[in-house]
Design an enzyme around this catalytic site. Structure first.
Site, PDB file in Angstrom:
ATOM      1  N   ARG A   1       2.770   5.025   6.437  1.00 32.04           N
ATOM      2  CA  ARG A   1       3.130   4.314   7.663  1.00 32.04           C
ATOM      3  C   ARG A   1       3.631   2.904   7.407  1.00 32.04           C
ATOM      4  O   ARG A   1       3.950   2.180   8.359  1.00 32.04           O
ATOM      5  CB  ARG A   1       1.920   4.260   8.605  1.00 32.04           C
ATOM      6  CG  ARG A   1       1.358   5.616   9.009  1.00 32.04           C
ATOM      7  CD  ARG A   1       0.004   5.466   9.666  1.00 32.04           C
ATOM      8  NE  ARG A   1      -0.983   4.940   8.733  1.00 32.04           N
ATOM      9  CZ  ARG A   1      -2.240   4.614   9.073  1.00 32.04           C
ATOM     10  NH1 ARG A   1      -2.635   4.770  10.335  1.00 32.04           N
ATOM     11  NH2 ARG A   1      -3.075   4.151   8.175  1.00 32.04           N
TER      12      ARG A   1
ATOM     13  N   HIS B   1      -2.257  -3.948   5.040  1.00 29.10           N
ATOM     14  CA  HIS B   1      -2.091  -3.531   6.434  1.00 29.10           C
ATOM     15  C   HIS B   1      -3.447  -3.262   7.049  1.00 29.10           C
ATOM     16  O   HIS B   1      -4.398  -2.858   6.371  1.00 29.10           O
ATOM     17  CB  HIS B   1      -1.191  -2.298   6.549  1.00 29.10           C
ATOM     18  CG  HIS B   1      -1.771  -1.052   5.957  1.00 29.10           C
ATOM     19  ND1 HIS B   1      -2.439  -0.111   6.704  1.00 29.10           N
ATOM     20  CD2 HIS B   1      -1.786  -0.593   4.681  1.00 29.10           C
ATOM     21  CE1 HIS B   1      -2.834   0.881   5.926  1.00 29.10           C
ATOM     22  NE2 HIS B   1      -2.451   0.618   4.686  1.00 29.10           N
TER      23      HIS B   1
ATOM     24  N   ASP C   1       0.389   3.808   1.734  1.00 27.11           N
ATOM     25  CA  ASP C   1       0.306   4.424   3.052  1.00 27.11           C
ATOM     26  C   ASP C   1       1.704   4.745   3.589  1.00 27.11           C
ATOM     27  O   ASP C   1       2.588   3.878   3.611  1.00 27.11           O
ATOM     28  CB  ASP C   1      -0.424   3.475   4.014  1.00 27.11           C
ATOM     29  CG  ASP C   1      -0.837   4.152   5.312  1.00 27.11           C
ATOM     30  OD1 ASP C   1       0.048   4.677   6.013  1.00 27.11           O
ATOM     31  OD2 ASP C   1      -2.044   4.155   5.619  1.00 27.11           O
TER      32      ASP C   1
ATOM     33  N   CYS D   1       0.837  -1.196   0.000  1.00 28.51           N
ATOM     34  CA  CYS D   1       0.000   0.000   0.000  1.00 28.51           C
ATOM     35  C   CYS D   1       0.875   1.252   0.000  1.00 28.51           C
ATOM     36  O   CYS D   1       1.982   1.263   0.555  1.00 28.51           O
ATOM     37  CB  CYS D   1      -0.909  -0.015   1.225  1.00 28.51           C
ATOM     38  SG  CYS D   1      -2.068   1.380   1.301  1.00 28.51           S
TER      39      CYS D   1
ATOM     40  N   CYS E   1      -6.463  -0.029   6.758  1.00 28.15           N
ATOM     41  CA  CYS E   1      -6.162   0.611   5.467  1.00 28.15           C
ATOM     42  C   CYS E   1      -7.266   1.596   5.078  1.00 28.15           C
ATOM     43  O   CYS E   1      -8.444   1.241   5.006  1.00 28.15           O
ATOM     44  CB  CYS E   1      -6.011  -0.455   4.386  1.00 28.15           C
ATOM     45  SG  CYS E   1      -5.666   0.205   2.751  1.00 28.15           S
TER      46      CYS E   1
END
Length: 209
Positions: A46, A98, A44, A42, A101
């Site tokens: 993080r 994750h 993302d 992803c 999400c």
């Protein structure tokens, strides 16, 4: 110092720290990349791929998009997969989602978001394919996290059903597809399913040989 200038300063410090520890690091890195792994994850911020598995630059080939989706008409993703498998000869493809999400959560909500609606449609398909499982859950966080897992499973299947992967298996290339999920709350990766490393593990209607 502006925010952007601080990034350049951090880059210099990072490069100097690496050269101090390993003087030949960048000269070796510049010669040729030869990773054994392709990470499909992803976007993302993080979920930094290399840091999560503690691999250095050059050891992990990475493709990231919103909600780690693998679509056979997505030339970006398919090109990365093709290059990784046919030219870099990676041995492992890890589709890594994750928990929590945002893309998966958005796919569960009936809101107009714009262009991304076309992308999230693929996750909505996963939701309705597994509606019986999803309807058993009442807690909103549990529902999002379960769909995060189911989405990874579907994307692993999409990778394995591609002609890129099946052609590799047909020529005897060692290649295994994995489905993992990352928990932002504790930093731990978890396996979601048995790995796929042969055409016999996918449904007959998707086999190309």
């Amino acid at each position: 110092m502006s925010d952007l200038e601080s990034l350049f300063a951090s880059n210099v410090k990072w490069a100097e720290d690496i050269k101090r520890k390993e003087p030949n690091f960048f000269s070796k890195l510049a010669e040729q990349q030869a990773p054994e792994y392709l990470w499909i994850g992803c976007s993302d911020s993080r979920v930094p791929a290399n840091q999560i598995v503690d691999l250095a630059p050059g050891e992990l080939f990475v493709h990231r998009n919103v909600a780690n989706v693998v679509i056979h008409t997505d030339l970006n993703c398919m090109t990365v997969l093709n290059y990784a498998v046919e030219f870099l000869k990676v041995k492992h493809v890890m589709v890594t989602g994750h928990y929590g999400c945002g893309g998966v959560k958005a796919a569960m909500e009936n809101h107009k978001l714009g262009l991304i609606d076309y992308w999230l449609r693929n996750i909505r398909d996963v939701y309705y394919k597994n509606k019986d499982i999803m309807d058993e859950l009442t807690d909103p966080n549990d529902r999002v996290n379960r769909l995060c897992e189911l989405n990874v499973v579907q994307q692993v299947e999409n990778v394995a059903r591609s002609n890129i992967v099946q052609n590799a298996w047909a020529r005897g290339q060692e290649l295994t597809i994995h489905g993992w999920i990352y928990d932002i709350h504790d930093g731990i990766l978890r396996k979601l399913m048995p790995p796929i490393d042969a055409v016999e593990q996918i449904p007959e209607q998707y086999r190309l040989y």
